[in-house]
Each structure stands twice: as C-alpha cells, then as structure tokens.
Write a protein that holds these residues in place. Structure first.
Motif, short mmCIF file in Angstrom:
data_model
loop_
_atom_site.label_atom_id
_atom_site.label_comp_id
_atom_site.label_asym_id
_atom_site.label_seq_id
_atom_site.Cartn_x
_atom_site.Cartn_y
_atom_site.Cartn_z
N GLY A 358 11.36 34.63 -14.99
CA GLY A 358 10.90 35.99 -15.21
C GLY A 358 10.98 36.81 -13.93
N PRO A 359 10.16 37.83 -13.81
CA PRO A 359 10.18 38.67 -12.59
C PRO A 359 9.46 37.98 -11.43
CG PRO A 359 8.53 39.48 -14.12
CD PRO A 359 9.24 38.37 -14.84
N ALA A 360 10.00 36.86 -10.97
CA ALA A 360 9.37 36.09 -9.90
C ALA A 360 9.77 36.64 -8.54
CB ALA A 360 9.75 34.62 -10.01
N GLU A 361 8.99 36.29 -7.53
CA GLU A 361 9.31 36.69 -6.17
C GLU A 361 10.47 35.86 -5.62
OE1 GLU A 361 5.84 36.40 -3.83
OE2 GLU A 361 4.77 38.04 -4.85
N GLU A 362 11.00 36.33 -4.52
CA GLU A 362 12.18 35.69 -3.95
C GLU A 362 11.87 34.27 -3.51
OE1 GLU A 362 14.43 36.52 0.09
OE2 GLU A 362 14.88 38.07 -1.39
N GLY A 363 10.73 34.05 -2.89
CA GLY A 363 10.38 32.71 -2.43
C GLY A 363 10.23 31.74 -3.58
N THR A 364 9.67 32.22 -4.69
CA THR A 364 9.51 31.34 -5.86
C THR A 364 10.86 30.94 -6.43
OG1 THR A 364 7.43 32.48 -6.35
CG2 THR A 364 8.43 31.18 -8.11
N VAL A 365 11.80 31.89 -6.48
CA VAL A 365 13.13 31.58 -6.99
C VAL A 365 13.83 30.57 -6.09
CG1 VAL A 365 15.38 32.56 -7.58
CG2 VAL A 365 13.30 33.84 -8.09
N ILE A 366 13.69 30.74 -4.79
CA ILE A 366 14.34 29.80 -3.86
C ILE A 366 13.75 28.41 -3.99
CG2 ILE A 366 14.67 29.31 -1.42
CD1 ILE A 366 14.95 32.25 -0.92
N GLU A 367 12.42 28.31 -4.12
CA GLU A 367 11.79 26.99 -4.28
C GLU A 367 12.25 26.32 -5.57
OE1 GLU A 367 7.62 27.55 -4.09
OE2 GLU A 367 7.59 28.01 -1.94
N ALA A 368 12.31 27.08 -6.67
CA ALA A 368 12.75 26.49 -7.94
C ALA A 368 14.21 26.06 -7.86
CB ALA A 368 12.55 27.50 -9.07
N ALA A 369 15.06 26.88 -7.22
CA ALA A 369 16.46 26.50 -7.08
C ALA A 369 16.62 25.25 -6.23
CB ALA A 369 17.25 27.67 -6.48
N ALA A 370 15.83 25.14 -5.17
CA ALA A 370 15.89 23.95 -4.33
C ALA A 370 15.43 22.71 -5.10
CB ALA A 370 15.04 24.16 -3.08
N ARG A 371 14.41 22.85 -5.91
CA ARG A 371 13.89 21.72 -6.68
C ARG A 371 14.89 21.24 -7.72
NH1 ARG A 371 9.66 23.92 -7.78
NH2 ARG A 371 10.08 24.72 -9.88
N HIS A 372 15.51 22.15 -8.45
CA HIS A 372 16.44 21.76 -9.50
C HIS A 372 17.78 21.30 -8.94
CE1 HIS A 372 13.55 23.99 -12.02
NE2 HIS A 372 14.03 23.27 -13.03
N SER A 373 18.18 21.82 -7.75
CA SER A 373 19.45 21.38 -7.15
C SER A 373 19.28 20.17 -6.24
CB SER A 373 20.05 22.53 -6.34
OG SER A 373 19.20 22.89 -5.27
N ARG A 374 17.99 19.70 -6.12
CA ARG A 374 17.69 18.53 -5.28
C ARG A 374 18.07 18.76 -3.82
NH1 ARG A 374 19.91 13.76 -9.39
NH2 ARG A 374 18.68 14.43 -11.22
N ARG A 375 17.86 19.97 -3.39
CA ARG A 375 18.06 20.32 -1.98
C ARG A 375 16.73 20.70 -1.36
NH1 ARG A 375 23.11 21.99 0.13
NH2 ARG A 375 24.87 21.72 -1.32
N SER A 376 16.69 20.71 -0.03
CA SER A 376 15.49 21.18 0.66
C SER A 376 15.48 22.71 0.71
CB SER A 376 15.43 20.61 2.08
OG SER A 376 16.55 21.08 2.84
N ILE A 377 14.27 23.25 0.88
CA ILE A 377 14.15 24.71 0.94
C ILE A 377 14.91 25.30 2.13
CG2 ILE A 377 12.50 26.61 1.23
CD1 ILE A 377 10.54 25.07 -0.43
#
Length: 483
Positions: A358-377
């Motif tokens: 949804g309309p999430a903040e930039e930091g939240t999107v980056i954390e979710a992308a890192a979690r699903h891509s199995r990369r570090s923040i």
C-alpha cells in the motif's frame, strides 16, 4: 525483535537520504547552468574595461601631468594644485589655442618629450606674448626664431654626485633654488658662439668647446632639456621639486600642452578629423535606432512568460512517445541525477505494489524488498544509491542494476520476470493477431463462396443449372422440402 528492526530502520533512513556532498554538487551544477552566461558576460566586461584602461593613452603616457606612474608628472601636478596653481591639461592644437584665448594670463607649458608639436601650431604658440616653458623641445630648436641654438645630447651627468650643478653664471631663480638636477639632459648651446643665459652646464670638459646648458632663457621662453627631473620617481631627488615650483608656479593658472598622436593639423591649425567625424550625418540616428531595437529585444526576450496553461489535448499521446520525449529532454539537459531518482522511485512504487504494501514509506518498502530477496538492508540501499552517478554510462549501468534486482525479486516470489512477462504479452498479442487474421481470412473466404453461389442469370438469358446453382430449400418439419 523490535530492537533490530529499529536499528535497521535507522540505518535505512540515514543511507537512503543523499549525502551532503552529492546534494551540494547537484546544486552547484544547477547554479552553473543557470548563471554561467551572465558570469561569462561579467568577466568579458571586466576584461574589456581593463584592456581599455591599460591601452588608454590619457593619464598613462610618459611625462603626462595626470599620470601616477613612475614616469608621469602626477606628483608635480598635485604639488602645484596644493600651492593654489590650477593645471589645465590639453592634448590638441585647437584645444590649446582655445585655452590660451580664455586664459590670457596663464603660463604655457609645451612638452615635446614624447612627440613634437605640429609646425602650424608651433607658429601660433611662439607668437604668444606670455611666459612659455618648453620641456624637452624638439621642433623648437629648428624654428627660425631659434636659429642660433644647437641641441646636443642627451648628456649624462658625470660628476661625483651624479647631478648637474646650476653653475656660477646661472641667473634663473628657480635653478638657483634647485642648485642641482639629475641627468640625463639635452644641452643647448649657441651656434654663433655668443653668450647664453643658461644653467646646469655640461659637456665642456669632454669636447673642449663652450659648454651647453640644460636650461636656457630666450626671448620666447625657457628651454629645459631634462624631462626626467619632474617624474614621480625623481622629483624628490636633488632640486627637482624646487625647480618645478619656480618654473610652473609663477602664476595661478598653467596650460600644459602635450601633443597627442592624432594632433596633425592643416593650414588652419586645427587638429585632424576624428574617424567618427568622417561618418555620414544619418549614422547617429541609425546608431540610436539600433540601440532602441536592442533594448526592446532584450526586454522582450527577458520578460516572464507566466505559468503554463493546462488544457486537455484533442489527441491521445502514446505512453512510449511521452517516455521517449522526456528521456531525450533529460539527456539534452545531462540530468543524470534526476533521471536516476526517477528510475529509483518507479522501482520502489512497483515493489510496493508487488508486495501489497500500500502507501508505505520508503524505508518499509526497502526492508520488505530485502526480506523477500534474501538480501541485507545495506545491500539493497547500495543498489538504490544514486549519489555516485556522474555520466550517462553510469546511469545506464544503474538502470540495469535496478532491472536485475527487480527480476531477482520476482524470481524469489515465484513470479515471471519482466522479460518473461513482456515475452508472454508479445506472444499473446501475436496469438490474438493471428486469430484475428485467421477469422478475417475465413470471413473473406465465406463471402467469396457466397458470391459464387448467389450470382443470378444474365438479364434476358437462359438459366444454366450447371453454372447458376441456388441453395436447396430447407426441409420442413415433415421431412419435405419447400418448393
């Protein structure tokens, strides 16, 4: 679990924001693009003014009364003005004759240290009944009124003090007050061997003849052959200041005539015509008209055109054309930073939509992308970082890096990559187009077949059953055919 999340959010926020150095560099480049024309114009104006001041002969020439250089007479002029003597500097023959008419009691100083006086002007000046001081005279010595004088030198003083003494036979009050002057100096002697009233003798000890004098009194004024005596560099040495005050300060007004380069006159005694005087009369009006047009053009081109007016277009612009046009604008402006930030924002929006944030903040999107891509923040933040981009090549590599990361995220989620999606869409479009084409061909075939079986016999002709066939009537409910 809450503590690591908070730390990760802080790290993301600090890493995502552009560095101060990058922001300052981008601001500097924007300021340079906006103001570089005006800065160059200002530098050009300053350079032109400097060249004009350096190349201007007024006040910078050697032995000039208004010059403050070491070879000028600015100090002598200042001392005379402090004593209440007004010094009027003129540079043309017409100007000096006009000044002599306005000031009949003024002392006239004619300096030929740089260039001689025009012969026509010289006749007018010699005829003046007033005190005249000839500084380093050249053409005067060759004038018929001074035919008994011979000029020699310049003569360098050879005394132990390096100066010319006034001499025991000197009767000029200024020379007596000065006592000595610094050479070198031109010396003036009599061609007929007659006695001269002169001061600062020299040369007799070398050639055995009658001595010449640096200062000679004649019926048409005082001739002085040592112009360096009154320069700003030497006026305080020996008796230069005292001699200058006596020679030029006897009256309240001094007309100092220094011939200019263009002071070449005809028989009327006037100066040569200036180049602008040779132009036609309408040139001034033309110049004024061009100036007005230039000002109006500058006002028209520099006015504020107002805000953009938004109105619906009568046509639809394809998204591809709009994207390509905007890309060309970014390329022409060399806007690497804004282009990279646009790519970054688009990726974050697609990622948020993909992960249903949804309309999430930039930091939240980056954390979710890192979690699903199995990369570090920090690794994801480094992929999205735009602070190190400087050229179009860097921008191209950055776009490929974002595309690879998005494909990696799609793969981790079990979804087709963007390339696979494009290929699938292309195949679907191809299949649809093929089906449409097949349908169109079938319809065309049916239309041709119907036209072949529904063509009637020619008008007034016989019916040939083998050629003109009609469709058989459909059977009725009882199995019979309608006729």
């Amino acid at each position: 679990m809450s503590t690591p999340s908070a730390q990760g959010t802080g790290t993301t926020a600090s890493a995502v924001l552009p560095t101060t150095v990058a922001a300052s560099g981008e601001a500097w480049r924007g300021w340079r693009r906006r103001w570089q024309f005006w800065v160059l114009l200002l530098v050009f104006a300053v350079l032109a003014a400097t060249i004009y001041l350096v190349a201007s002969p007024d006040g910078t020439e050697r032995y000039d009364p208004e010059s403050t250089e070491l070879s000028g007479y600015g100090a002598l002029t200042a001392v005379l003005e402090d004593e209440g003597v007004e010094v009027d500097t003129v540079r043309t023959g017409a100007a000096v004759l006009s000044a002599l008419e306005e000031e009949p009691e003024a002392t006239l100083v004619v300096s030929e240290a740089v260039r001689p006086v025009n012969p026509d002007i010289l006749d007018e000046l010699i005829a003046q009944d007033r005190p005249i001081v000839w500084v380093a005279p050249q053409s005067v010595v060759n004038h018929p009124e001074f035919d008994d004088l011979i000029a020699s030198g310049p003569y360098a003083a050879s005394s132990d003090q390096g100066a010319l003494p006034a001499g025991s036979a000197c009767s000029h009050p200024g020379a007596e007050a000065a006592e000595t002057i610094i050479g070198p100096s031109a010396l003036y002697s009599s061609a007929e061997g007659s006695a001269l009233h002169g001061c600062f003798p020299g040369g007799a000890a070398e050639d055995g003849e009658e001595p010449g004098y640096a200062l000679v009194e004649t019926d048409h004024g005082v001739l002085f052959g040592a112009p360096q005596t009154f320069t700003n560099h030497q006026i305080t040495e020996a008796g230069g200041a005292a001699l200058g005050l006596h020679l030029f300060g006897e009256r309240d007004h001094v007309i100092w005539y220094t011939p200019a380069d263009g002071d070449v006159s005809g028989t009327d005694g006037g100066p040569a015509e200036e180049p602008l005087a040779l132009l036609p009369e309408w040139f001034d009006w033309l110049l004024l008209w061009l100036l007005i047009c230039t000002v109006l053009f500058a006002v028209i081109m520099g006015r504020r055109r107002g805000p953009l007016v938004v109105e619906p277009l009568p046509v639809e612009v394809p998204a591809s054309e709009s994207a390509e046009g905007r890309g060309r604008l970014y390329q022409q402006a060399n806007a690497v930073g804004p282009s990279a930030r646009t790519l970054r924002s688009a990726l974050l929006l697609r990622t948020a939509r993909l992960l249903r944030l949804g309309p999430a903040e930039e930091g939240t999107v980056i954390e979710a992308a890192a979690r699903h891509s199995r990369r570090s923040i920090p690794d994801v933040v480094e992929i999205l970082d735009t602070s190190q981009l400087r050229s179009n090549a860097d921008l191209l590599r950055y776009g490929r890096r974002l595309a690879d990361f998005e494909d990696e995220l799609h793969t981790r989620l079990g979804l087709p990559t963007r390339a696979e999606q494009v290929a699938e869409q292309t195949s679907e479009q191809t299949s649809e187009q093929s089906a449409e084409q097949a349908t169109e061909r079938l319809a065309e075939d049916r239309s041709e077949h119907r036209s072949e079986h529904t063509v009637g016999p020619p008008t007034g002709g016989m019916t040939d059953q083998s050629i003109y066939e009609t469709e058989a009537p459909a059977p009725d409910a009882g199995g019979r055919r309608n006729t």
